[in-house]
Design a protein around this motif. Structure first.
Motif, PDB file in Angstrom:
ATOM      1  N   ASP A  31       0.863  -1.173   0.000  1.00 33.56           N
ATOM      2  CA  ASP A  31       0.000   0.000   0.000  1.00 33.56           C
ATOM      3  C   ASP A  31       0.908   1.234   0.000  1.00 33.56           C
ATOM      4  O   ASP A  31       1.361   1.695   1.047  1.00 33.56           O
ATOM      5  CB  ASP A  31      -0.906  -0.008   1.238  1.00 33.56           C
ATOM      6  CG  ASP A  31      -1.938   1.107   1.207  1.00 33.56           C
ATOM      7  OD1 ASP A  31      -1.696   2.137   0.549  1.00 33.56           O
ATOM      8  OD2 ASP A  31      -2.986   0.958   1.869  1.00 33.56           O
ATOM      9  N   GLU A  32       1.174   1.757  -1.190  1.00 38.73           N
ATOM     10  CA  GLU A  32       2.127   2.854  -1.324  1.00 38.73           C
ATOM     11  C   GLU A  32       1.658   4.114  -0.602  1.00 38.73           C
ATOM     12  O   GLU A  32       2.442   4.798   0.059  1.00 38.73           O
ATOM     13  CB  GLU A  32       2.370   3.147  -2.801  1.00 38.73           C
ATOM     14  CG  GLU A  32       2.967   1.965  -3.560  1.00 38.73           C
ATOM     15  CD  GLU A  32       3.207   2.289  -5.024  1.00 38.73           C
ATOM     16  OE1 GLU A  32       3.451   3.473  -5.337  1.00 38.73           O
ATOM     17  OE2 GLU A  32       3.157   1.357  -5.850  1.00 38.73           O
ATOM     18  N   ASP A  33       0.389   4.429  -0.716  1.00 35.93           N
ATOM     19  CA  ASP A  33      -0.129   5.646  -0.080  1.00 35.93           C
ATOM     20  C   ASP A  33       0.007   5.567   1.438  1.00 35.93           C
ATOM     21  O   ASP A  33       0.368   6.559   2.091  1.00 35.93           O
ATOM     22  CB  ASP A  33      -1.601   5.858  -0.457  1.00 35.93           C
ATOM     23  CG  ASP A  33      -1.773   6.224  -1.923  1.00 35.93           C
ATOM     24  OD1 ASP A  33      -0.808   6.723  -2.526  1.00 35.93           O
ATOM     25  OD2 ASP A  33      -2.870   6.004  -2.462  1.00 35.93           O
ATOM     26  N   ALA A  34      -0.274   4.401   2.010  1.00 38.89           N
ATOM     27  CA  ALA A  34      -0.166   4.252   3.456  1.00 38.89           C
ATOM     28  C   ALA A  34       1.270   4.384   3.921  1.00 38.89           C
ATOM     29  O   ALA A  34       1.548   5.004   4.961  1.00 38.89           O
ATOM     30  CB  ALA A  34      -0.732   2.893   3.882  1.00 38.89           C
ATOM     31  N   LEU A  35       2.208   3.811   3.153  1.00 36.84           N
ATOM     32  CA  LEU A  35       3.619   3.902   3.530  1.00 36.84           C
ATOM     33  C   LEU A  35       4.111   5.337   3.477  1.00 36.84           C
ATOM     34  O   LEU A  35       4.809   5.806   4.394  1.00 36.84           O
ATOM     35  CB  LEU A  35       4.462   3.016   2.606  1.00 36.84           C
ATOM     36  CG  LEU A  35       5.956   2.946   2.917  1.00 36.84           C
ATOM     37  CD1 LEU A  35       6.202   2.450   4.337  1.00 36.84           C
ATOM     38  CD2 LEU A  35       6.673   2.044   1.912  1.00 36.84           C
ATOM     39  N   LEU A  36       3.729   6.059   2.431  1.00 36.87           N
ATOM     40  CA  LEU A  36       4.139   7.462   2.336  1.00 36.87           C
ATOM     41  C   LEU A  36       3.512   8.297   3.442  1.00 36.87           C
ATOM     42  O   LEU A  36       4.159   9.187   4.015  1.00 36.87           O
ATOM     43  CB  LEU A  36       3.748   8.019   0.965  1.00 36.87           C
ATOM     44  CG  LEU A  36       4.527   7.477  -0.238  1.00 36.87           C
ATOM     45  CD1 LEU A  36       3.939   8.005  -1.528  1.00 36.87           C
ATOM     46  CD2 LEU A  36       6.006   7.813  -0.136  1.00 36.87           C
ATOM     47  N   ALA A  37       2.256   8.002   3.767  1.00 42.65           N
ATOM     48  CA  ALA A  37       1.578   8.755   4.831  1.00 42.65           C
ATOM     49  C   ALA A  37       2.229   8.524   6.187  1.00 42.65           C
ATOM     50  O   ALA A  37       2.200   9.408   7.052  1.00 42.65           O
ATOM     51  CB  ALA A  37       0.103   8.360   4.877  1.00 42.65           C
ATOM     52  N   VAL A  48      11.107   7.252  -2.197  1.00 38.37           N
ATOM     53  CA  VAL A  48      11.087   6.274  -3.292  1.00 38.37           C
ATOM     54  C   VAL A  48      11.896   5.034  -2.938  1.00 38.37           C
ATOM     55  O   VAL A  48      11.554   3.915  -3.347  1.00 38.37           O
ATOM     56  CB  VAL A  48      11.582   6.888  -4.620  1.00 38.37           C
ATOM     57  CG1 VAL A  48      10.618   7.956  -5.107  1.00 38.37           C
ATOM     58  CG2 VAL A  48      12.995   7.434  -4.518  1.00 38.37           C
ATOM     59  N   THR A  49      12.947   5.208  -2.149  1.00 45.43           N
ATOM     60  CA  THR A  49      13.756   4.055  -1.749  1.00 45.43           C
ATOM     61  C   THR A  49      13.011   3.176  -0.759  1.00 45.43           C
ATOM     62  O   THR A  49      13.071   1.942  -0.830  1.00 45.43           O
ATOM     63  CB  THR A  49      15.100   4.523  -1.157  1.00 45.43           C
ATOM     64  OG1 THR A  49      15.765   5.369  -2.104  1.00 45.43           O
ATOM     65  CG2 THR A  49      16.009   3.337  -0.862  1.00 45.43           C
ATOM     66  N   MET A  50      12.276   3.790   0.153  1.00 49.04           N
ATOM     67  CA  MET A  50      11.456   3.007   1.083  1.00 49.04           C
ATOM     68  C   MET A  50      10.408   2.190   0.347  1.00 49.04           C
ATOM     69  O   MET A  50      10.153   1.032   0.687  1.00 49.04           O
ATOM     70  CB  MET A  50      10.763   3.940   2.097  1.00 49.04           C
ATOM     71  CG  MET A  50      11.660   4.472   3.181  1.00 49.04           C
ATOM     72  SD  MET A  50      10.721   5.279   4.522  1.00 49.04           S
ATOM     73  CE  MET A  50       9.805   6.508   3.612  1.00 49.04           C
ATOM     74  N   LEU A  51       9.784   2.798  -0.635  1.00 47.69           N
ATOM     75  CA  LEU A  51       8.774   2.084  -1.408  1.00 47.69           C
ATOM     76  C   LEU A  51       9.383   0.902  -2.151  1.00 47.69           C
ATOM     77  O   LEU A  51       8.823  -0.196  -2.180  1.00 47.69           O
ATOM     78  CB  LEU A  51       8.099   3.032  -2.396  1.00 47.69           C
ATOM     79  CG  LEU A  51       7.137   4.058  -1.797  1.00 47.69           C
ATOM     80  CD1 LEU A  51       6.739   5.099  -2.840  1.00 47.69           C
ATOM     81  CD2 LEU A  51       5.893   3.378  -1.239  1.00 47.69           C
ATOM     82  N   ALA A  52      10.548   1.126  -2.749  1.00 46.53           N
ATOM     83  CA  ALA A  52      11.221   0.043  -3.459  1.00 46.53           C
ATOM     84  C   ALA A  52      11.573  -1.095  -2.514  1.00 46.53           C
ATOM     85  O   ALA A  52      11.387  -2.280  -2.832  1.00 46.53           O
ATOM     86  CB  ALA A  52      12.478   0.577  -4.140  1.00 46.53           C
ATOM     87  N   ALA A  53      12.088  -0.748  -1.329  1.00 44.92           N
ATOM     88  CA  ALA A  53      12.471  -1.769  -0.347  1.00 44.92           C
ATOM     89  C   ALA A  53      11.249  -2.548   0.137  1.00 44.92           C
ATOM     90  O   ALA A  53      11.321  -3.770   0.323  1.00 44.92           O
ATOM     91  CB  ALA A  53      13.186  -1.107   0.832  1.00 44.92           C
TER      92      ALA A  53
END
Length: 208
Positions: A31-37, A48-53
């Motif tokens: 869930d990209e939106d939740a991770l960014l939030a 972007v690195t956190m999302l990739a990981a």
């Protein structure tokens, strides 16, 4: 050595195949939106690195039962313009607004990368990083922009543009690695693989 791409992007898959690899594809359910939030204060490169990981880790967990030696690559791309980090617009109105804002200007396409080495079903080594490439945008006419939006392409890609598709007509130039703009930086991935003890040539397809 098995290679797994933790991404649904046909562009990333195409880059790897053209460069001699033939990865399996496993799409993560992050869930990209939740991770960014959850990390609002992280800088753009870190986001972007956190999302990739997270994508690479999710796929690694899914395939852990298979004990074959495996490299998993996760990527995430977003466009940084005027300090704002934007991903896929999702709808034509959002894509139009973004193009109106970035036409005739320069942005930076950031792609986070995460590389995991699995052995015996366990992650034994990992490396991550990001690459940034400057993108100089053209100024499409209203008719051109309408036609581009009509293709549907910009709705589903980071920054509402591509370099290797219809969007390439509206990119005046780039400063940096072109493969990064497409979604996966081959030079960075080669360095990250070296950091986990894997030579990129070992991942190339073997001719029969």
């Amino acid at each position: 050595m098995r290679l797994v791409l933790a991404s649904a992007s046909p562009a990333r898959l195409g880059v790897l195949r053209t460069a001699g690899a033939d990865p399996l594809v496993e799409v993560s359910d992050v869930d990209e939106d939740a991770l960014l939030a959850a990390h609002p204060d992280a800088d753009p490169a870190r986001k972007v690195t956190m999302l990739a990981a997270a994508k690479a880790a999710a796929v690694a967990g899914r395939i852990a039962g298979d004990h074959a030696d495996t490299v998993v690559i996760g990527c995430d791309s977003m466009l940084l313009v005027d300090g704002e980090l934007v991903g896929k617009p999702g709808d034509a109105d959002t894509a139009r607004r973004r193009w109106k804002a970035m036409a005739g200007r320069t942005g930076e396409l950031l792609t986070g990368h995460s590389v995991l080495l699995l052995s015996g079903g366990t992650v034994v080594r990992e490396a991550e990083g990001h690459a940034g490439t400057g993108v100089r945008f053209a100024e499409p006419t209203d008719a051109e922009l309408d036609a581009y939006l009509g293709t549907g392409e910009p709705l589903h890609v980071a920054g509402a543009f591509t370099l290797d598709g219809f969007g390439g007509w509206f990119v005046e130039g780039i400063d940096g690695d072109p493969s990064n703009v497409i979604g996966i930086s081959l030079p960075l991935v080669r360095r990250l693989l070296g950091g986990i003890g894997v030579s990129v040539v070992d991942l190339w397809k073997k001719e029969p």
